[in-house]
Design an enzyme around this catalytic site. Structure first.
Site, PDB file in Angstrom:
ATOM      1  N   ASN A  79       0.847  -1.192   0.000  1.00 60.08           N
ATOM      2  CA  ASN A  79       0.000   0.000   0.000  1.00 60.08           C
ATOM      3  C   ASN A  79       0.881   1.241   0.000  1.00 60.08           C
ATOM      4  OD1 ASN A  79       0.560   0.672   2.925  1.00 60.08           O
ATOM      5  ND2 ASN A  79      -0.415  -1.331   3.166  1.00 60.08           N
ATOM      6  N   ASP A  93      -4.788  -6.413   4.510  1.00 64.72           N
ATOM      7  CA  ASP A  93      -5.903  -7.226   4.997  1.00 64.72           C
ATOM      8  C   ASP A  93      -5.844  -8.648   4.445  1.00 64.72           C
ATOM      9  OD1 ASP A  93      -7.053  -5.127   6.468  1.00 64.72           O
ATOM     10  OD2 ASP A  93      -8.028  -4.342   4.676  1.00 64.72           O
ATOM     11  N   LYS A 126       9.448 -16.837 -10.264  1.00 62.57           N
ATOM     12  CA  LYS A 126       8.756 -15.757 -10.951  1.00 62.57           C
ATOM     13  C   LYS A 126       7.667 -16.313 -11.865  1.00 62.57           C
ATOM     14  CE  LYS A 126       9.461 -11.949 -14.202  1.00 62.57           C
ATOM     15  NZ  LYS A 126      10.430 -11.237 -15.052  1.00 62.57           N
ATOM     16  N   PHE A 152      -4.820   3.393  14.310  1.00 61.56           N
ATOM     17  CA  PHE A 152      -4.935   4.408  13.263  1.00 61.56           C
ATOM     18  C   PHE A 152      -5.967   3.956  12.243  1.00 61.56           C
ATOM     19  CE2 PHE A 152      -1.256   6.173  15.116  1.00 61.56           C
ATOM     20  CZ  PHE A 152      -1.003   7.410  14.546  1.00 61.56           C
ATOM     21  N   LYS A 212     -14.312   1.380  14.488  1.00 61.29           N
ATOM     22  CA  LYS A 212     -13.041   0.650  14.590  1.00 61.29           C
ATOM     23  C   LYS A 212     -12.522   0.660  16.020  1.00 61.29           C
ATOM     24  CE  LYS A 212      -8.503   0.253  12.392  1.00 61.29           C
ATOM     25  NZ  LYS A 212      -7.629   0.723  11.286  1.00 61.29           N
ATOM     26  N   LYS A 220     -12.123  -2.960  17.973  1.00 65.25           N
ATOM     27  CA  LYS A 220     -10.753  -3.398  18.210  1.00 65.25           C
ATOM     28  C   LYS A 220     -10.265  -3.061  19.610  1.00 65.25           C
ATOM     29  CE  LYS A 220     -10.076  -3.583  13.320  1.00 65.25           C
ATOM     30  NZ  LYS A 220      -9.147  -3.664  12.195  1.00 65.25           N
TER      31      LYS A 220
END
Length: 406
Positions: free
Chosen positions: A214, A283, A293, A327, A341, A345
């Site tokens: 990400n 996730d 490869k 975060f 959240k 959590k």
């Protein structure tokens, strides 16, 4: 908090210069020692004599007017200051500071200053939003310059909008807050505490040369880690893929995948006082990464993904005395998703930002965040440097720990 503090007040040439008289007076009444530098254009709006009478010190306007022959004035003033406050700060002075130009007494002194700098911008609303001005302010923020946001209202030019210099009373409060926070840091409120911070984006291998990741740069996590260390904590950074190197003075453990990050955090979990999960953890991961490869064949490639362990939720369920900070990077419904959240959590604090906002996304040196606890919004931070945001977060964590008697 201002008694005995040495404040260098810079006054530039905008109509808001008249507020400098009130600001100077209030700083002196609070016990600060104030010295003033005025630009030539500032003297068109307010006299040197006025600020000399209020500060009870000589006012400087000319780089070459050395009032004490054995001292170079702009160096002596730069070394003397505990805090530099430029109010008003015009677009011109902001541009000079960003470019490193020193062509008058104030801009030259600012180049020599090592003390913290606060700016109170004041200008026309269109000037304030001009791309060059916003770029210059972002550059200064990234260097640690603190911006005192201007107010919204009727401007001297007749426009209505953002650009009015903040009122002197509020600027004085900002200065008092700055010195109060300096005192807190000196007291090391996190001394003896073990803080673990995760940073960066995890990598989930598809094959030896490709992976899923990400946009996380790691900058926010690094800022939090530096703040925790500054407040006295024993800090461990658990670092995945980042765009910049981790701080050299902090112990860093390098990991790649979500599984590796979970294992690294779990190994330290029992002794941890505060865990800050600033990393962006994937996730999902490929179910069966290829050992070699993958060669191109056909028009499509199907990739089967399986769910990764939710590190934050897992540790939230396991925590006993640990203080857990999560975060949330969102693109919409920020408050709704952040509160959800935090509850799911079992976080003590949840730091949320809208990554679609300019100055708040991945890779930037600034952030715009809201901090939530179980009762709702705790703090809403405007665009500030990630270093400043990290310090605010860790100061809040230290206060909560102290309040809980941990």
């Amino acid at each position: 908090m201002l008694i005995g503090k040495k404040i260098l007040l810079g006054v530039t040439g905008g109509i808001a210069a008249f507020k400098a008289a009130s600001l100077c007076s209030k700083l002196v009444k609070e016990g600060a020692e104030v010295r003033v530098i005025m630009t030539e254009s500032a003297t068109k709006f307010i006299s040197e004599l006025t600020l000399q009478a209020l500060s009870k010190n000589a006012v400087y306007t000319d780089t070459f007017d050395e009032k004490i022959p054995e001292k170079v004035a702009h160096i002596e003033l730069a070394d003397w200051a505990d805090l530099v406050l430029v109010a008003p700060a015009t677009a011109n002075m902001i541009g000079k500071m960003a470019a490193g130009i020193g062509d008058d007494m104030l801009s030259t002194t600012l180049l020599a200053v090592t003390a913290p700098i606060m700016l109170a911008p004041a200008m026309n609303v269109h000037m304030y939003t001009h791309p060059a001005v916003t770029r210059n302010m972002a550059e200064l923020r990234s260097r640690g310059v603190h911006m005192i946001e201007p107010g919204v209202g009727l401007l001297a030019c007749g426009y209505t909008g953002k650009g009015r210099m903040e009122e002197p009373e509020a600027i004085v409060e900002e200065a008092k807050l700055f010195f109060a926070r300096q005192a807190k840091r000196a007291a090391l409120p996190l001394a003896g505490k073990k803080v673990v911070v995760t940073a960066g984006g995890t990598i989930e291998r598809i094959d030896p040369v490709r992976y899923i990741t990400n946009d996380s740069s790691g900058k926010m996590g690094f800022a939090v880690a530096k703040a925790a260390q500054e407040l006295g904590a024993d800090v461990t950074l658990i670092v995945a893929r980042t765009q910049v190197d981790p701080p050299v003075q902090i112990n860093a453990v390098h990991v790649e995948s979500a599984v590796e990050m979970y294992e690294a955090v779990s190994a330290r979990w029992r002794e941890t006082d505060i865990l800050v999960k600033a990393a962006a953890v994937a996730d999902y991961r490929p179910k069966s990464p290829a050992q070699h490869k993958i060669k191109k064949s056909g028009d499509e490639l199907q990739l089967e993904l399986v769910k990764n362990i939710d590190i934050l939720q897992t540790l939230g369920e396991q925590k006993t005395t640990q203080f857990l900070i999560g975060f949330a990077a969102e693109t919409d419904h920020l408050e709704q998703y952040a509160k959800d959240k935090l509850k799911r959590k079992n976080c003590d604090l949840l730091v949320a930002n809208d990554v679609t906002q300019t100055g708040a996304g991945f890779g930037t040196d600034t952030n715009i965040v809201n901090i939530y606890d179980a009762a709702g919004l705790v703090q809403s931070l405007p665009m500030i440097t990630k270093e400043e945001a990290g310090l605010r977060i860790m100061e809040l964590a230290a206060e909560r720990l102290a309040g809980a008697g941990k």
